[in-house]
Design an enzyme around this catalytic site. Structure first.
Site, mmCIF file in Angstrom:
data_model
loop_
_atom_site.group_PDB
_atom_site.id
_atom_site.type_symbol
_atom_site.label_atom_id
_atom_site.label_comp_id
_atom_site.label_asym_id
_atom_site.label_seq_id
_atom_site.Cartn_x
_atom_site.Cartn_y
_atom_site.Cartn_z
ATOM 1 N N THR A 138 0.820 -1.216 0.000
ATOM 2 C CA THR A 138 0.000 0.000 0.000
ATOM 3 C C THR A 138 0.847 1.256 0.000
ATOM 4 O O THR A 138 0.604 2.183 -0.778
ATOM 5 C CB THR A 138 -0.941 -0.005 1.214
ATOM 6 O OG1 THR A 138 -1.877 -1.074 1.079
ATOM 7 C CG2 THR A 138 -1.713 1.304 1.304
ATOM 8 N N CYS A 139 1.840 1.317 0.848
ATOM 9 C CA CYS A 139 2.617 2.552 0.997
ATOM 10 C C CYS A 139 3.260 2.982 -0.313
ATOM 11 O O CYS A 139 3.149 4.135 -0.720
ATOM 12 C CB CYS A 139 3.675 2.374 2.076
ATOM 13 S SG CYS A 139 4.684 3.859 2.325
ATOM 14 N N CYS A 174 1.325 6.086 0.935
ATOM 15 C CA CYS A 174 2.116 7.236 1.368
ATOM 16 C C CYS A 174 3.021 7.832 0.303
ATOM 17 O O CYS A 174 3.137 9.056 0.225
ATOM 18 C CB CYS A 174 2.936 6.881 2.605
ATOM 19 S SG CYS A 174 3.200 5.163 2.941
ATOM 20 N N LYS A 221 0.896 9.572 -2.490
ATOM 21 C CA LYS A 221 0.158 10.640 -1.817
ATOM 22 C C LYS A 221 1.073 11.817 -1.506
ATOM 23 O O LYS A 221 0.705 12.976 -1.711
ATOM 24 C CB LYS A 221 -0.470 10.096 -0.533
ATOM 25 C CG LYS A 221 -1.343 11.094 0.218
ATOM 26 C CD LYS A 221 -1.969 10.412 1.424
ATOM 27 C CE LYS A 221 -0.923 9.873 2.361
ATOM 28 N NZ LYS A 221 -1.490 9.140 3.511
ATOM 29 N N TYR A 230 12.358 -2.686 -4.917
ATOM 30 C CA TYR A 230 11.957 -3.653 -3.901
ATOM 31 C C TYR A 230 12.255 -5.078 -4.364
ATOM 32 O O TYR A 230 12.712 -5.917 -3.579
ATOM 33 C CB TYR A 230 10.461 -3.500 -3.599
ATOM 34 C CG TYR A 230 10.156 -2.568 -2.448
ATOM 35 C CD1 TYR A 230 9.517 -3.029 -1.304
ATOM 36 C CD2 TYR A 230 10.508 -1.223 -2.502
ATOM 37 C CE1 TYR A 230 9.228 -2.191 -0.251
ATOM 38 C CE2 TYR A 230 10.228 -0.372 -1.457
ATOM 39 C CZ TYR A 230 9.581 -0.848 -0.335
ATOM 40 O OH TYR A 230 9.308 -0.014 0.713
ATOM 41 N N ALA A 233 -1.474 -16.167 -2.695
ATOM 42 C CA ALA A 233 -1.232 -17.287 -1.791
ATOM 43 C C ALA A 233 -2.233 -17.227 -0.648
ATOM 44 O O ALA A 233 -2.615 -16.146 -0.194
ATOM 45 C CB ALA A 233 0.193 -17.237 -1.241
ATOM 46 N N GLY A 284 -12.806 11.725 8.205
ATOM 47 C CA GLY A 284 -12.157 12.774 8.964
ATOM 48 C C GLY A 284 -10.790 12.395 9.486
ATOM 49 O O GLY A 284 -10.230 13.072 10.346
ATOM 50 N N TYR A 298 -6.613 10.684 8.686
ATOM 51 C CA TYR A 298 -5.412 11.013 7.913
ATOM 52 C C TYR A 298 -5.726 11.177 6.424
ATOM 53 O O TYR A 298 -5.440 12.201 5.807
ATOM 54 C CB TYR A 298 -4.394 9.866 7.989
ATOM 55 C CG TYR A 298 -3.540 9.730 9.197
ATOM 56 C CD1 TYR A 298 -2.181 10.008 9.140
ATOM 57 C CD2 TYR A 298 -4.056 9.260 10.400
ATOM 58 C CE1 TYR A 298 -1.355 9.820 10.237
ATOM 59 C CE2 TYR A 298 -3.244 9.078 11.507
ATOM 60 C CZ TYR A 298 -1.894 9.350 11.432
ATOM 61 O OH TYR A 298 -1.084 9.170 12.507
ATOM 62 N N GLU A 337 -5.789 14.648 4.163
ATOM 63 C CA GLU A 337 -4.679 14.793 3.226
ATOM 64 C C GLU A 337 -5.196 14.966 1.798
ATOM 65 O O GLU A 337 -4.724 15.841 1.061
ATOM 66 C CB GLU A 337 -3.741 13.592 3.335
ATOM 67 C CG GLU A 337 -2.937 13.582 4.634
ATOM 68 C CD GLU A 337 -2.106 12.340 4.830
ATOM 69 O OE1 GLU A 337 -1.148 12.395 5.622
ATOM 70 O OE2 GLU A 337 -2.407 11.299 4.207
ATOM 71 N N ARG A 377 -9.945 12.469 14.843
ATOM 72 C CA ARG A 377 -10.241 11.920 16.167
ATOM 73 C C ARG A 377 -8.990 11.269 16.759
ATOM 74 O O ARG A 377 -8.264 10.550 16.085
ATOM 75 C CB ARG A 377 -11.358 10.890 16.049
ATOM 76 C CG ARG A 377 -11.748 10.219 17.358
ATOM 77 C CD ARG A 377 -13.029 9.421 17.172
ATOM 78 N NE ARG A 377 -12.890 8.434 16.109
ATOM 79 C CZ ARG A 377 -12.456 7.193 16.288
ATOM 80 N NH1 ARG A 377 -12.068 6.800 17.492
ATOM 81 N NH2 ARG A 377 -12.381 6.349 15.272
ATOM 82 N N HIS A 402 18.291 30.273 14.972
ATOM 83 C CA HIS A 402 17.545 31.460 14.541
ATOM 84 C C HIS A 402 17.996 31.910 13.145
ATOM 85 O O HIS A 402 19.178 31.837 12.831
ATOM 86 C CB HIS A 402 17.789 32.585 15.557
ATOM 87 C CG HIS A 402 17.036 33.839 15.241
ATOM 88 N ND1 HIS A 402 15.693 33.960 15.461
ATOM 89 C CD2 HIS A 402 17.455 35.021 14.715
ATOM 90 C CE1 HIS A 402 15.299 35.166 15.092
ATOM 91 N NE2 HIS A 402 16.358 35.828 14.634
ATOM 92 N N GLU A 437 12.666 27.053 16.524
ATOM 93 C CA GLU A 437 13.231 27.649 17.733
ATOM 94 C C GLU A 437 12.167 27.930 18.790
ATOM 95 O O GLU A 437 12.465 28.016 19.983
ATOM 96 C CB GLU A 437 13.994 28.938 17.407
ATOM 97 C CG GLU A 437 13.143 30.098 16.937
ATOM 98 C CD GLU A 437 13.978 31.325 16.590
ATOM 99 O OE1 GLU A 437 14.601 31.905 17.513
ATOM 100 O OE2 GLU A 437 14.026 31.692 15.403
#
Length: 453
Positions: A42-43, A48, A51, A99, A115, A177, A179, A183, A206, A437, A442
């Site tokens: 999925t990622c 991710c 996205k 991968y 499988a 509502g 992640y 996004e 939430r 700074h 900071e």
């Protein structure tokens, strides 16, 4: 290990499964990994990574506008959705191949077919072949939830389809509502799509700190995103080239697309787990102990299919710990507390540790340090956007219990803050650290105004 075709058979080549396979193979195990779609899970394929690429793309509209305040001109700027999708696909294909190379380099065998579990030590492949393994690892992840009972649900998309739309809609309704919902609301809005976010709860995100939730809501509304809380989609109907959406309060409006981001469910359907004796919890996730072992001693599970902490780095850590424990002679149990995380909303969230609400329930005295300010960049851009930083502190020991940030690069800060919080840093340690700074970060070491409760 005699008597079995493999020492380890992994079902699912996502982040957790691939890491477990690679580490087990390096420990000398004979390993096979089965994947019915593409390697990366999925990622990498539909989560991710694409996205975050879309988040980057959606930032440019504001970046071009902000540049004017710094003396640049932004004429003749245009966006092409098809180019973004094509470039995203090219990057996903590169990662998929990487991968595969990494698995092969580690010595694991990759089997590109479905499988299923046929027994405590047996795996059935779609081709009809059956193999045996001393250990089986289930790492099949989760899939987006789509309410099949909802009239017109077949007209809706999920995050899976959102990455490959033929064209951008003029308007989109996003249900959810969490992640993924917030996004994608930022992505579509940033790309010029009129965006409506419909969430069932009183507020988005939430489980996150209340101040963080309120701050992000206000900033999203400034960007033109309409948020309809305490609302649910009750029906979808075809209307011209788009759809007509009905909410539980009777409101109706048209949209080009409806997207559901109302959670994900573990990928256990048809895997044969229960027939093999593997216990599932009420949410249909694989029940595991602290070592990721299921109710069947030879079958383990990691990642979203266990519904513990559904984040890619957690799945990777679980897969690594499993391989080290079972094949590496180590005793490794993953600590699921104090997990840093980011929400790539707009503006971004970075957080680690306890919320103020949770801290007040568990500690007798809680000190809160927080600030909201206009980032330096926007003094010239003129953009009406504010940043929030908040520390939750145990008022008796001075230990920092939680850090919460909403603003640019919040995720990057959360990674480093996660180290400090895990090490038990005190507020006085933050105070004793010299500021860098001028930076937004900071503020974390210069916070002095305290709210005590």
């Amino acid at each position: 290990m005699s008597g079995f075709d493999y020492d380890l058979f992994v079902i699912g080549a996502g982040s957790g499964g691939v890491r477990a396979a690679r580490i087990a193979a390096r420990h000398g195990a004979k390993v096979a990994v089965a994947e019915e779609y593409r390697v990366g899970g999925t990622c990498v394929i539909r989560g991710c990574v694409p996205k975050k690429l879309f988040v980057y793309a959606s930032h440019f509209a504001e970046a071009f506008e902000d540049a004017v305040g710094f003396g640049w001109t932004s004429e003749k700027v245009a966006f092409d959705w098809a180019t973004l999708v094509a470039n995203k696909d090219r990057e996903i294909e590169r990662l998929n191949k990487a991968y595969v190379r990494n698995l092969e380099a580690a010595g694991a065998e990759l089997i590109l077919e479905r499988a299923t579990v046929a027994g405590p030590h047996s795996v059935a492949l779609a081709s009809g072949r059956q193999v045996t393994a001393r250990y089986i690892l289930v790492a099949t992840g989760a899939t987006p939830f789509l309410p099949r009972h909802l009239p017109g649900h077949e007209l809706a998309i999920t995050s899976n389809e959102a990455f490959n739309l033929e064209r951008l809609p003029a308007r989109i309704v996003i249900a959810g509502g969490g992640y993924i919902a917030v996004e994608f609301a930022g992505i579509f809005s940033g790309l010029g799509v009129e965006t409506v976010l419909v969430c069932r709860g009183e507020q988005i995100l939430r489980g996150f700190d209340g101040d963080l939730r309120n701050h992000l809501t206000a900033e999203m509304k400034k960007k033109g995103i309409e948020i309809r809380a305490r609302s649910e989609v009750t029906g979808i109907a075809r209307s011209g080239d788009g759809v007509r959406v009905t909410l539980d309060d009777g409101a109706q409006f048209g949209a080009g697309q409806v997207m559901f981001a109302t959670g994900r469910i573990p990928n256990v359907t048809g895997l044969g787990l229960q027939d093999a004796g593997v216990a599932l919890n009420p949410h249909m996730a694989v029940k595991v102990d602290g070592y990721s072992r299921s109710s069947v001693p030879s079958i383990y599970a990691v990642g979203d299919v266990t519904n513990r902490v559904n984040l890619t780095p957690v799945a990777i850590r679980e897969g690594h710990a499993f391989a080290d424990t079972v094949f590496g002679g180590k005793d490794v149990m993953v600590d699921h507390s104090l997990v840093p995380t980011a929400v790539f909303s707009q503006p971004e969230i970075g957080t680690v540790g306890m919320t103020e609400e949770a801290a007040r329930q568990g500690f007798s005295k809680v000190d809160i340090y927080k600030t909201s300010f206009r980032p330096m960049k926007h003094t010239l851009s003129g953009r009406d956007e504010r940043m929030l930083m908040k520390l939750v502190v145990d008022g008796e020991t001075d230990r920092v219990l939680g850090c919460h940030i909403c603003g640019p690069d919040a995720g990057e800060m959360a990674q480093l803050l996660g180290i400090a919080v895990r090490m038990g840093a005190r507020k006085s340690d933050f105070d004793a650290t010299l500021a860098v700074h001028p930076t937004a970060a900071e503020e974390l070491v210069t916070l002095r105004e305290k709210w005590t409760g």
